[in-house]
Design a protein around this motif. Structure first.
Motif, PDB file in Angstrom:
ATOM      1  N   ALA A 136     -15.024   9.748   6.491  1.00  0.00           N
ATOM      2  CA  ALA A 136     -15.834   8.583   6.140  1.00  0.00           C
ATOM      3  C   ALA A 136     -17.127   8.534   6.939  1.00  0.00           C
ATOM      4  N   ASP A 186      -7.116  18.928  -3.688  1.00  0.00           N
ATOM      5  CA  ASP A 186      -7.470  17.755  -2.894  1.00  0.00           C
ATOM      6  C   ASP A 186      -8.905  17.905  -2.408  1.00  0.00           C
ATOM      7  N   CYS A 235     -11.404  16.250   0.171  1.00  0.00           N
ATOM      8  CA  CYS A 235     -11.343  15.366   1.332  1.00  0.00           C
ATOM      9  C   CYS A 235     -12.657  15.420   2.103  1.00  0.00           C
ATOM     10  N   PHE A 280      -3.238  12.619   2.816  1.00  0.00           N
ATOM     11  CA  PHE A 280      -3.098  11.178   2.644  1.00  0.00           C
ATOM     12  C   PHE A 280      -3.984  10.709   1.491  1.00  0.00           C
ATOM     13  N   TRP A 281      -3.545   9.683   0.794  1.00  0.00           N
ATOM     14  CA  TRP A 281      -4.148   9.248  -0.469  1.00  0.00           C
ATOM     15  C   TRP A 281      -5.609   8.830  -0.342  1.00  0.00           C
ATOM     16  N   CYS A 282      -6.073   8.419   0.867  1.00  0.00           N
ATOM     17  CA  CYS A 282      -7.419   7.846   1.002  1.00  0.00           C
ATOM     18  C   CYS A 282      -8.527   8.860   0.752  1.00  0.00           C
ATOM     19  N   GLY A 283      -8.261  10.142   0.998  1.00  0.00           N
ATOM     20  CA  GLY A 283      -9.288  11.165   0.792  1.00  0.00           C
ATOM     21  C   GLY A 283     -10.267  11.316   1.935  1.00  0.00           C
ATOM     22  N   THR A 284     -10.190  10.433   2.944  1.00  0.00           N
ATOM     23  CA  THR A 284     -11.061  10.565   4.113  1.00  0.00           C
ATOM     24  C   THR A 284     -10.316  11.155   5.311  1.00  0.00           C
ATOM     25  N   CYS A 285      -8.988  11.203   5.240  1.00  0.00           N
ATOM     26  CA  CYS A 285      -8.193  11.867   6.272  1.00  0.00           C
ATOM     27  C   CYS A 285      -8.231  13.380   6.041  1.00  0.00           C
ATOM     28  N   LEU A 315      -5.973  14.919  -5.078  1.00  0.00           N
ATOM     29  CA  LEU A 315      -7.048  13.971  -4.766  1.00  0.00           C
ATOM     30  C   LEU A 315      -8.360  14.519  -5.316  1.00  0.00           C
ATOM     31  N   GLY A 327       0.760  -1.221   0.000  1.00  0.00           N
ATOM     32  CA  GLY A 327       0.000   0.000   0.000  1.00  0.00           C
ATOM     33  C   GLY A 327       0.801   1.286   0.000  1.00  0.00           C
TER      34      GLY A 327
END
Length: 282
Positions: A206, A201, A203, A49-54, A252, A31
């Motif tokens: 979640a 980005d 963001c 961070f890559w997840c977009g939920t942080c 992002l 990852g």
């Protein structure tokens, strides 16, 4: 004036670029790790961070010690370039960047210098209202740099755009005499031009556990040229022209979101209403 344009191919092979975007790899598990902005081979900023939920993030690292100003175009950027000069400026700064698609976006900004933790700080204000404090540290995110806030507006009922201009080195490193030169020029009505490479980005947490849950659009302009100009403008309350080279595919955000930016940026600025009270944890 700088005119709006379509995305264009700019840059040099990654190995030759002075500035590039990287994603670290985690050990033994696979990852992606941290997203980084790298300057002259050294990590300069940690990015969202890559997840977009942080939480949205730009964090200056200890190895961020280098600016990318180019003396060859200094005179052309004293005012607002026009016509062929614009293409020349774009190509010149494009040669610092990794090969890819970039959207040149001309902006007029009136920067306001923000010190982390003090009045107007996004990270201890709007971000905390959505994500809360960091669960481990019990503190807001900390960018390790002063930065400029320049614009914000509603994207829609569930999203808000925040714009930041981030110097590669702290404003305290600026040469005082250069800042005063631009203060004097601006006092005579000159609007100088700065150049930045930019990312978008988008963001969103979640889970909806906050006082104000919505998507944060973070438009970040990392200064390639214009450190003294931005400080002079913030000091005097005057505008500067900012030529943003938006790196498509490095933030992002999808192509459709990036395509909306020029129209969103043309709207009147508007702040997001302050939430009334936090929600009960679920």
């Amino acid at each position: 004036m700088i005119e709006s344009s379509e995305p264009r191919r700019l840059g040099v092979p990654v190995s030759e670029a002075r500035l590039r975007f990287e994603a670290e790899r985690r050990e033994a598990g696979g990852g992606p790790g941290r997203r980084l902005l790298v300057v002259d081979g050294e990590p300069a900023f940690e990015l969202s961070f890559w997840c977009g939920t942080c939480p949205f993030l730009f964090r200056r690292l200890e190895t961020a010690r280098q600016t990318l100003s180019l003396e060859s175009v200094r005179e052309r950027l004293t005012g607002t370039p026009a016509g062929p000069d614009v293409d020349g400026v774009i190509e010149t700064f494009g040669a610092l960047l990794p090969e890819g698609e970039y959207l040149p976006v001309p902006l007029r900004v009136e920067p306001r210098l923000v010190v982390p933790g003090r009045e107007g700080d996004y990270f201890s204000g709007e971000q905390v209202a959505t994500w809360g404090l960091d669960q481990f540290w019990g503190l807001p995110e900390y960018p390790h740099t002063s930065y400029y806030r320049t614009f914000e507006t509603a994207v829609d009922a569930s999203a808000h755009l925040y714009e930041f201009v981030v110097p590669m080195v702290p404003p305290t490193w600026n040469a005082r005499e250069r800042v005063e030169e631009y203060v004097e020029l601006m006092g005579r009505g000159t609007v100088p031009t700065a150049v930045a490479v930019s990312t978008l980005d988008v963001c969103e947490p979640a889970l909806d556990l906050s006082a104000d849950h919505y998507r944060h659009w973070g438009l970040t302009h990392f200064l390639l040229d214009g450190h003294h100009k931005l400080e002079a403008a913030a000091t005097t309350g005057r505008p500067v022209q900012l030529l943003s080279l938006l790196a498509l595919g490095e933030g992002l955000a999808g192509p459709e979101d990036c395509a909306r930016l020029p129209a969103l940026r043309a709207r009147p600025p508007s702040a997001r209403p302050t939430p009334s009270s936090p929600k009960e944890p679920r």
